[in-house]
Design a protein around this motif. Structure first.
Motif, mmCIF file in Angstrom:
data_model
loop_
_atom_site.group_PDB
_atom_site.id
_atom_site.type_symbol
_atom_site.label_atom_id
_atom_site.label_comp_id
_atom_site.label_asym_id
_atom_site.label_seq_id
_atom_site.Cartn_x
_atom_site.Cartn_y
_atom_site.Cartn_z
ATOM 1 N N PRO A 54 -18.631 18.442 4.106
ATOM 2 C CA PRO A 54 -18.014 19.519 3.309
ATOM 3 C C PRO A 54 -18.278 19.388 1.815
ATOM 4 C CG PRO A 54 -16.354 17.964 4.105
ATOM 5 C CD PRO A 54 -17.625 17.628 4.811
ATOM 6 N N GLU A 55 -18.550 18.164 1.330
ATOM 7 C CA GLU A 55 -18.771 18.009 -0.104
ATOM 8 C C GLU A 55 -20.042 18.689 -0.582
ATOM 9 O OE1 GLU A 55 -18.319 15.634 2.308
ATOM 10 O OE2 GLU A 55 -18.773 13.670 1.408
ATOM 11 N N ILE A 56 -20.997 18.918 0.318
ATOM 12 C CA ILE A 56 -22.242 19.589 -0.096
ATOM 13 C C ILE A 56 -21.951 21.040 -0.462
ATOM 14 C CG2 ILE A 56 -24.538 20.322 0.637
ATOM 15 C CD1 ILE A 56 -24.719 17.853 2.373
ATOM 16 N N ALA A 57 -21.291 21.762 0.446
ATOM 17 C CA ALA A 57 -20.953 23.165 0.159
ATOM 18 C C ALA A 57 -19.932 23.257 -0.970
ATOM 19 C CB ALA A 57 -20.414 23.848 1.420
ATOM 20 N N GLY A 58 -18.976 22.322 -1.011
ATOM 21 C CA GLY A 58 -17.957 22.360 -2.062
ATOM 22 C C GLY A 58 -18.559 22.187 -3.444
ATOM 23 N N SER A 59 -19.494 21.240 -3.577
ATOM 24 C CA SER A 59 -20.148 21.037 -4.876
ATOM 25 C C SER A 59 -20.990 22.248 -5.257
ATOM 26 C CB SER A 59 -21.035 19.782 -4.820
ATOM 27 O OG SER A 59 -20.263 18.622 -4.606
ATOM 28 N N ALA A 60 -21.711 22.809 -4.288
ATOM 29 C CA ALA A 60 -22.553 23.973 -4.563
ATOM 30 C C ALA A 60 -21.711 25.162 -5.023
ATOM 31 C CB ALA A 60 -23.359 24.345 -3.320
ATOM 32 N N THR A 61 -20.567 25.369 -4.383
ATOM 33 C CA THR A 61 -19.679 26.471 -4.769
ATOM 34 C C THR A 61 -19.182 26.293 -6.197
ATOM 35 O OG1 THR A 61 -18.957 26.776 -2.473
ATOM 36 C CG2 THR A 61 -17.535 27.667 -4.211
ATOM 37 N N ARG A 62 -18.778 25.086 -6.535
ATOM 38 C CA ARG A 62 -18.264 24.823 -7.890
ATOM 39 C C ARG A 62 -19.352 25.049 -8.936
ATOM 40 N NH1 ARG A 62 -17.195 20.056 -7.187
ATOM 41 N NH2 ARG A 62 -18.697 18.924 -8.470
#
Length: 317
Positions: A54-62
């Motif tokens: 989940p940290e991959i999509a979360g970082s990309a969103t931020r």
């Protein structure tokens, strides 16, 4: 007994757990390193399909909300992958396999970055054109002239009435760091602009700077009580979360022709709220009620507070 692939994956994870070699590489580089480590841990020597960390999509969103260029993000990921391959090369004796993997990685980087950059660049052009048209229309609405013609040119429909919101965005402590102020303020503004879209819909118009500005929310059916987008205390709370600082706003509603007057009034009240050092939150402007025993409101007469939470401002008689 652990296989060679198990041992190599474990060693690679230990390597990726170390800080980046360049201490000045920045937040994006450090975060991409963590994301690559998460992907290695998920994939590793396993055979069954696994979900993406989940940290991959979360970082990309931020990063998208903060306006970090996609090519910067992809470049940081490929730097980490190259670093990982260099580590693997030092742990294996098969130089040809490593050299082939490095070549394919360079090919992957070229294809991914070139395609993504062209795709995003075109999207930015379209978005910028729409943003320019919307800001031009906001300026016309606030000025009270040329609205009908501009609406035809931009293709943006003008509502019969609007909620007019004056918004104040205070500085974040991060902006006081030497060399980080301007970039941090712009990222904060982009987060606020992105947060506006979900609760208010695509037809809400805004003219904002890093310090705040004006938001116009269309009111299509003034008799409706449910489901009509508006800036409320809860919405302001969402914007505050996005900005990572508590925001202050004053709001009034009325016909489109009154937008210049309402904007002037809400901004005057916002200045008063800030000058009086009142707590952050949403303050509403209340129209004076007709009263035969009460004189009409005098221009420039100071407002008074009717409520301390989600406050309402009126004009004394």
């Amino acid at each position: 007994m652990r296989s060679n692939s198990d041992n190599l994956a474990s060693k690679l994870l230990d390597y990726l757990a170390r800080p980046p070699g360049d201490p000045s590489s920045g937040e994006v580089a450090a975060a991409t390193r963590n994301c690559v480590a998460a992907a290695v841990e998920r994939l590793g020597p396993r055979r069954a399909p696994v979900a993406e960390p989940p940290e991959i999509a979360g970082s990309a969103t931020r990063w998208a909300r903060e306006g970090v260029a996609l090519e910067t993000v992809l470049g940081a990921y490929h730097d980490e992958l190259r670093s990982g391959l260099a580590f693997i090369a030092a742990e294996t004796e098969d130089d040809k396999v490593v050299a082939g993997a490095q070549l394919m990685l360079r090919v992957l980087e070229m294809v991914t970055v070139t395609t993504s950059t062209a795709y995003v660049d075109e999207h930015r052009v379209v978005a910028r054109e729409h943003q320019t048209a919307a800001q031009t229309l906001v300026s016309a609405l606030l000025g009270g002239h040329g609205v009908a013609e501009l609406a035809k040119q931009t293709g943006i429909a003008v509502a019969p009435a609007y909620q007019v919101v004056a918004l104040s965005i205070p500085a974040h402590p991060e902006e006081r760091r030497p060399g980080a102020g301007v970039a941090a303020a712009r990222r904060r503004l982009r987060r606020v602009q992105a947060a506006l879209a979900d609760p208010l819909g695509s037809r809400a118009l805004s003219l904002l700077s890093v310090a705040g500005g004006t938001v116009l929310v269309p009111i299509e059916d003034r008799s409706a009580r449910v489901g009509v987008p508006a800036v409320t205390a809860d919405v302001l709370g969402l914007l505050s979360e996005a900005a990572e600082v508590p925001l202050t706003a004053t709001a009034a509603s009325g016909p489109t022709a009154r937008i210049p007057e309402l904007a002037a009034r809400t901004h005057d009240l916002l200045d008063s709220v800030r000058a009086d050092e009142r707590p952050p939150g949403l303050y509403r402007v209340v129209e004076p009620e007709a009263d035969d025993d009460c004189d009409t409101a005098q221009p420039g007469h100071p407002p008074y507070v009717n409520s301390t939470n989600d406050s309402e401002f009126g004009w004394s008689a």
